[in-house]
Design a protein around this motif. Structure first.
Motif, mmCIF file in Angstrom:
data_model
loop_
_atom_site.group_PDB
_atom_site.id
_atom_site.type_symbol
_atom_site.label_atom_id
_atom_site.label_comp_id
_atom_site.label_asym_id
_atom_site.label_seq_id
_atom_site.Cartn_x
_atom_site.Cartn_y
_atom_site.Cartn_z
ATOM 1 N N ARG A 233 0.816 -1.222 0.000
ATOM 2 C CA ARG A 233 0.000 0.000 0.000
ATOM 3 C C ARG A 233 0.844 1.264 0.000
ATOM 4 O O ARG A 233 0.387 2.333 -0.419
ATOM 5 N N ARG A 234 2.059 1.184 0.532
ATOM 6 C CA ARG A 234 3.004 2.312 0.550
ATOM 7 C C ARG A 234 2.419 3.550 1.238
ATOM 8 O O ARG A 234 2.621 4.689 0.807
ATOM 9 N N THR A 235 1.700 3.331 2.311
ATOM 10 C CA THR A 235 1.106 4.447 3.050
ATOM 11 C C THR A 235 1.956 4.885 4.240
ATOM 12 O O THR A 235 1.766 5.973 4.770
ATOM 13 N N ILE A 236 2.873 4.011 4.681
ATOM 14 C CA ILE A 236 3.737 4.340 5.823
ATOM 15 C C ILE A 236 5.177 4.401 5.328
ATOM 16 O O ILE A 236 5.925 3.426 5.398
ATOM 17 N N ASN A 237 5.541 5.548 4.804
ATOM 18 C CA ASN A 237 6.894 5.725 4.284
ATOM 19 C C ASN A 237 7.796 6.422 5.298
ATOM 20 O O ASN A 237 8.889 5.964 5.585
ATOM 21 N N SER A 238 7.339 7.536 5.822
ATOM 22 C CA SER A 238 8.130 8.254 6.827
ATOM 23 C C SER A 238 7.609 7.917 8.221
ATOM 24 O O SER A 238 6.399 7.881 8.452
ATOM 25 N N LYS A 239 8.519 7.640 9.127
ATOM 26 C CA LYS A 239 8.124 7.265 10.488
ATOM 27 C C LYS A 239 9.176 7.733 11.486
ATOM 28 O O LYS A 239 10.357 7.848 11.151
ATOM 29 N N ALA A 240 8.716 8.000 12.709
ATOM 30 C CA ALA A 240 9.616 8.485 13.753
ATOM 31 C C ALA A 240 9.205 7.905 15.094
ATOM 32 O O ALA A 240 8.022 7.683 15.355
ATOM 33 N N LYS A 264 19.650 6.714 13.715
ATOM 34 C CA LYS A 264 19.334 7.502 14.908
ATOM 35 C C LYS A 264 18.453 8.699 14.593
ATOM 36 O O LYS A 264 17.772 9.227 15.496
ATOM 37 N N GLU A 265 18.416 9.152 13.310
ATOM 38 C CA GLU A 265 17.552 10.271 12.947
ATOM 39 C C GLU A 265 16.073 9.906 13.046
ATOM 40 O O GLU A 265 15.208 10.790 13.078
ATOM 41 N N MET A 266 15.763 8.608 13.097
ATOM 42 C CA MET A 266 14.369 8.186 13.281
ATOM 43 C C MET A 266 13.876 8.436 14.695
ATOM 44 O O MET A 266 12.665 8.431 14.941
ATOM 45 N N VAL A 267 14.794 8.624 15.642
ATOM 46 C CA VAL A 267 14.439 8.867 17.042
ATOM 47 C C VAL A 267 14.492 10.371 17.279
ATOM 48 O O VAL A 267 15.555 10.981 17.186
ATOM 49 N N ILE A 268 13.345 10.983 17.566
ATOM 50 C CA ILE A 268 13.264 12.441 17.571
ATOM 51 C C ILE A 268 12.780 12.991 18.908
ATOM 52 O O ILE A 268 12.140 12.297 19.696
ATOM 53 N N SER A 269 13.100 14.255 19.115
ATOM 54 C CA SER A 269 12.515 15.030 20.202
ATOM 55 C C SER A 269 11.161 15.557 19.736
ATOM 56 O O SER A 269 10.937 15.767 18.538
ATOM 57 N N LEU A 270 10.269 15.797 20.667
ATOM 58 C CA LEU A 270 8.973 16.370 20.301
ATOM 59 C C LEU A 270 9.124 17.761 19.709
ATOM 60 O O LEU A 270 8.279 18.201 18.908
ATOM 61 N N SER A 271 10.206 18.457 20.046
ATOM 62 C CA SER A 271 10.429 19.795 19.490
ATOM 63 C C SER A 271 10.667 19.742 17.981
ATOM 64 O O SER A 271 10.465 20.746 17.289
ATOM 65 N N ASN A 272 11.084 18.579 17.448
ATOM 66 C CA ASN A 272 11.271 18.437 15.999
ATOM 67 C C ASN A 272 9.960 18.605 15.236
ATOM 68 O O ASN A 272 9.971 18.898 14.034
ATOM 69 N N LEU A 276 8.688 19.113 11.157
ATOM 70 C CA LEU A 276 8.586 17.877 10.386
ATOM 71 C C LEU A 276 7.249 17.184 10.582
ATOM 72 O O LEU A 276 6.641 17.264 11.647
ATOM 73 N N SER A 277 6.799 16.489 9.521
ATOM 74 C CA SER A 277 5.591 15.663 9.583
ATOM 75 C C SER A 277 5.947 14.236 9.168
ATOM 76 O O SER A 277 6.920 14.015 8.436
ATOM 77 N N TYR A 278 5.135 13.261 9.616
ATOM 78 C CA TYR A 278 5.416 11.859 9.356
ATOM 79 C C TYR A 278 4.121 11.104 9.052
ATOM 80 O O TYR A 278 3.036 11.483 9.511
ATOM 81 N N ASP A 279 4.279 10.012 8.305
ATOM 82 C CA ASP A 279 3.139 9.115 8.115
ATOM 83 C C ASP A 279 2.790 8.408 9.424
ATOM 84 O O ASP A 279 1.618 8.164 9.713
#
Length: 568
Positions: A233-240, A264-272, A276-279
């Motif tokens: 389905r390719r609906t979940i491409n970006s994730k954090a 490690k860039e997949m692990v983010i602070s809420l301030s990010n 940024l937006s993610y699927d």
């Protein structure tokens, strides 16, 4: 297997080139199950097979594995298919956490094989194999060093429990359901929430062609089918993976950096989330999401809020996640909220009641060897639902320790002994002493003094739990929440006591030194709930045991009434 080692149960053969195995394999029974480790200088791959020649030919045609030239083959006349599958999974877990090689393996499949003498015989076989791997310079660290490491504890290379695998399956159903926006997974301390997070990310970034489904459990095969459908389905491409706590976020970033397909860039602070937006956003330790109330540092909260066109005075980090994700998963435990800066439980109650939200519960205690019975006992103890002198009964055959100490000196000595013996044993205290040694230019040499024992609060290290000097310091909840310890020694501070006449816990706000932990609290009852959450959460840090000591007389008597005394 005439060339077997002195311990006779295993035979380990090394070949510089895979091609040599095909030529020399007449030495071995090609229809006998084996485990093997392919590698070059930096990458490795662990596998098992009953036909090693055929399997190696297949690997030679694989775009990534064809460069792995050296191979170690492990044989035993005690091996069967179940044993080799188990050993394969175990080697993957330990080699990945050892860190000498980057493993190209997908996640080990959930096989759940039980077989004759699994514990008695095959655990010893693994110890022998690992010792030889270290002698051959294939591995660097001891089993104990790896078991204590964060890379091992939070690695996705785990065989999940049935409940954890069900949680993964439910998350995938959620991701496939277009009518759902949010999933809330509730579970107490030690129920395996962080491992589910890392496992999910690795699973969504794995090559599914690696799996041979005839070796897998039916439940795991169903999970793989859902992942395939999601990938199509390719609906979940970006994730954090979003984590509010700086120290734990740093730890999970290090874990992700060692896993192929993750970074490690997949692990983010809420301030990010201001930019940024993610699927998909997965929030670990969601009970620590922030609101503006009493925050010491407003800039890191206000700037992202303004970028989202939200009023900093009324917004919260949950709202940011919902705005910046197409799908959101919150791992949440209301009993681990410890400050008024943590968002209100009412927000999660409201979120769970919405039609676009799915809820799942984790109840099995996986960290503490006291098991679910111990976590339930603690819940009853702090909610005063125990009879007088009702103490925790250890599981039969368990070496788990839950002990009361009248002497801080004795408790500290026992923690230091345990740290010397197996590592990861620390003191933790309630925040009822000022952190004087933190001040720039401070001349004080200690923060805490009890019965002539002088101690310092934890140093301000991002990964304090593993800091080499941490066994001589005292950790606060802010440095230990989210982490595992082998043994913990909990100091109930001057801020909490128990009134035997009124049969209730009481607080002394003057002795609670966490200014941001009490300012703006709605009532004394709310503050007491935060304090009890801190102590329950701290006690559940201990895998093999927990020791408790109290400063105030009433609290001493309360603990003695429900915890077996050390000197009995």
């Amino acid at each position: 297997m005439s060339e077997a080692k002195s311990y006779s149960l295993i035979d380990i053969k090394d070949f510089d080139k895979v091609q040599s195995v095909v030529k020399k394999y007449s030495l071995l029974d090609s229809n006998w199950p084996v485990v093997y480790f392919l590698r070059n200088r930096t990458n490795g791959y662990v596998g098992e097979t009953a036909n090693v020649i055929s399997r190696l030919k297949n690997h030679g045609n694989h775009v990534m594995k064809k460069d792995l030239k050296a191979i170690t083959i492990i044989l035993s006349d005690r091996f069967n298919k179940s044993a080799t599958l188990d050993l394969e999974a175990q080697l993957i877990r330990y080699l990945q956490a050892d860190g000498k090689f980057t493993l190209l393996n997908a996640l080990p499949g959930q096989t759940r094989h039980n077989y004759f003498q699994k514990k008695e015989l095959y655990e010893k076989i693994f110890e022998d194999i690992w010792q030889e791997f270290r002698e051959k310079k294939i591995a660097k660290k001891t089993i104990n060093q790896i078991t204590n490491s964060n890379l091992f504890k939070y690695s996705p290379y785990k065989e999940l429990t049935e409940t954890q695998l069900q949680a993964i399956s439910e998350i995938l159903d959620f991701l496939l359901d277009d009518s759902l926006k949010v999933m809330v997974i509730e579970g107490g301390a030690g129920t395996g929430k962080s491992v589910i997070s890392s496992y999910l990310f690795k699973l969504l970034n794995s090559d599914l062609t690696e799996y041979e489904e005839e070796d897998l459990s039916e439940e795991f095969v169903n999970v793989l089918e859902k992942v395939r459908r999601l990938k199509e389905r390719r609906t979940i491409n970006s994730k954090a993976l979003a984590i509010s706590m700086t120290s734990f976020r740093t730890t999970m970033g290090k874990v992700f950096s060692t896993v192929p397909g993750l970074n490690k860039e997949m692990v983010i602070s809420l301030s990010n989330l201001g930019d940024l937006s993610y699927d998909l956003i997965v929030v670990d330790e969601a009970h620590r999401l922030k609101q503006r109330k009493n925050l010491a540092y407003h800039k890191n909260f206000d700037e992202p809020a303004k970028k989202l066109n939200l009023d900093p005075a009324t917004t919260n980090e949950m709202e940011w996640v919902l705005l910046r994700s197409k799908k959101a998963v919150f791992f949440y435990d209301q009993f681990q909220s410890i400050r008024p800066t943590d968002i209100d439980d009412e927000l999660f109650i409201s979120l769970k009641g919405k039609p676009e939200t799915k809820v799942f519960h984790l109840k099995e205690q996986l960290r503490s060897e006291g098991g679910t019975a111990f976590s339930e006992f603690l819940g009853n103890m702090f909610s005063k639902q125990l009879r007088l002198n009702e103490k925790f009964i250890l599981p039969k055959g368990s070496g788990f320790e839950f002990l009361y100490f009248d002497s801080l000196k004795e408790m500290r000595e026992r923690i230091l002994d345990k740290d010397h013996e197996i590592g990861l044993s620390r003191l933790i205290a309630g925040f009822s002493w000022n952190w004087k040694t933190k001040k720039k230019g401070a001349t004080e040499t200690f923060d805490i003094e009890i019965d002539g024992i002088q101690l310092k609060w934890n140093s301000d290290k991002p990964d304090w739990i593993n800091y080499k000097e941490s066994n001589s310091e005292v950790g606060s909840i802010h440095k230990t929440q989210g982490y595992d310890l082998n043994y913990c020694g909990i100091i109930f501070g001057k801020e909490i006591d128990y009134d035997w006449g009124a049969k209730k816990f009481i607080i002394n706000k003057k002795e609670y030194k966490d200014v941001n932990g009490k300012k703006g609290v709605k009532s004394d009852e709310h503050l007491l709930n935060y304090l009890l959450n801190i102590y329950k959460t701290s006690i559940l840090r201990g895998i093999k045991g927990c020791y408790v000591f109290a400063v105030n007389p009433g609290m001493k008597q309360f603990l003695k009434a429900h915890v077996i005394s050390f000197n009995l």
